[in-house]
Scaffold this motif. Structure first.
Motif: not given
Length: 361
Positions: A165-187
């Motif tokens: 029986e499923l009891r616990l889910v662990r999940a991780s997702f990450a990648f680096e976006i340089p700080g101070g850039s004009d990437n819309i994910r930082l706005d």
């Protein structure tokens, strides 16, 4: 970035006969779109890319992206939405623009595949749901990873009782976006931040396999110096009856793409969970008795997503993943934001059981 909003009433094209080629238009001309979704559309049988539009002042980019496909490059988004030679609109605009342009395209008689998050709150998803019903058109949130066969293999193994029986889910997702850039994910004005970007995937995994929203969540956000948005997070999700999820995600560390299903008898681990870099999927089942690993060959899950949505449109069937699942995702995402703002205090997510159930085996 200057936001472009609808400025004139849309027109409804005549209904096209079943079996006719499905013509796609793309709002946005970024490297992500041109590198993933547009090739996927072009490779899908019965589909054709006929139009591309970029934001005002970037028409040259739309021309560049449209040229290999012989597609029309529109001067602005509204012109593409009004184009009678477009049946389906793919939307990959800043997060804050998803709802308005999805509603606008639906009102113009188009079906819509909109990038995650569909909206930054449940009320926005409900606007889209109402617009889709009024227009008798499909709208679906684009979560390409759901269409990769490794997710279906993990679901098969879980359904078979391989780990109990499923009891616990662990999940991780990450990648680096340089700080101070004009990437819309930082706005912050454009709905940026780790939670509404990579977090959408990590948070979706437990909901996909438990087949419902959690009852409550708590989250702590990290903020990289110089950035105005959350750049990392850890969160706990309570699914009731002793079931839970622990997730982490970030745009200031990585790369990391992994999830694990913990059952009463063992675990199912999925490496390269979001099929980064076209690598094969690797699914490992570990119990007290043995450990076995399976390789799931790399596929273009963007194309699988386009194929599934196109079939639903052509056959007049519901979308593969309903808007109810997107209401659930938006509700949980907003709850994580509220919890983090309150210093990690648990926040209830009034679960109306919305969703599509567990990932199909």
């Amino acid at each position: 970035m200057t936001r472009s909003t609808p400025s004139r009433p849309p027109t409804r094209p005549p209904t096209r006969p079943l079996g006719a080629e499905l013509r796609w238009g793309a709002l946005g001309a970024t490297a992500y779109i041109s590198g993933h979704l547009l090739p996927a559309i072009a490779r899908t049988e019965g589909c054709a890319l006929t139009a591309v539009a970029s934001r005002p002042g970037r028409h040259a980019r739309a021309v560049e992206v449209a040229k290999p496909y012989g597609a029309t490059a529109h001067e602005d988004y509204a012109a593409l939405v009004a184009d009678p030679d477009v049946d389906v609109v793919y939307i990959a605009l800043p997060n804050t623009d998803h709802v308005d342009w999805t509603v606008w395209a639906l009102a113009a008689g188009k079906h819509v595949l909109v990038e995650k998050p569909m909206a930054l709150g449940e009320s926005g998803v409900r606007r889209i749901e109402q617009a889709a019903a009024a227009a008798s058109r499909l709208a679906m949130e684009a979560f390409m990873y759901r269409f990769h066969p490794q997710q279906h293999r993990a679901a098969e193994l879980l359904a078979s009782g391989a780990i109990g029986e499923l009891r616990l889910v662990r999940a991780s997702f990450a990648f680096e976006i340089p700080g101070g850039s004009d990437n819309i994910r930082l706005d912050p004005a454009l709905g940026g931040g780790a939670t509404w970007d990579v977090g959408c995937y990590a948070v979706d995994v437990p909901q996909l396999f438990f087949g419902r929203a959690p009852e409550r969540v708590c989250a702590r956000f990290g903020h990289r110096a110089g950035d105005e948005v959350d750049t990392s997070a850890t969160a706990w999700m309570d699914f009731g009856d002793g079931r839970a999820a622990v997730v982490d995600y970030g745009i200031d560390y990585g790369p990391r793409a992994w999830y694990e299903l913990q059952g009463t008898r063992g675990t199912i681990s999925v490496r390269n969970a979001w099929a980064m870099s076209g690598e094969d999927g690797v699914v490992t089942v570990r119990t007290a008795e043995d450990v076995r690993t399976e390789t799931v060959p790399a596929v273009d899950h963007y194309q699988r997503q386009v194929e599934a949505f196109a079939r639903a449109v052509a056959e007049g069937r519901p979308a593969p993943y309903p808007i109810a699942a997107s209401r659930r995702a938006a509700r949980v995402g907003a709850a994580l934001v509220r919890s983090a703002a309150a210093g990690g205090t648990p926040v209830a997510t009034a679960d109306d059981q919305a969703g599509s159930g567990p990932v199909p085996a």
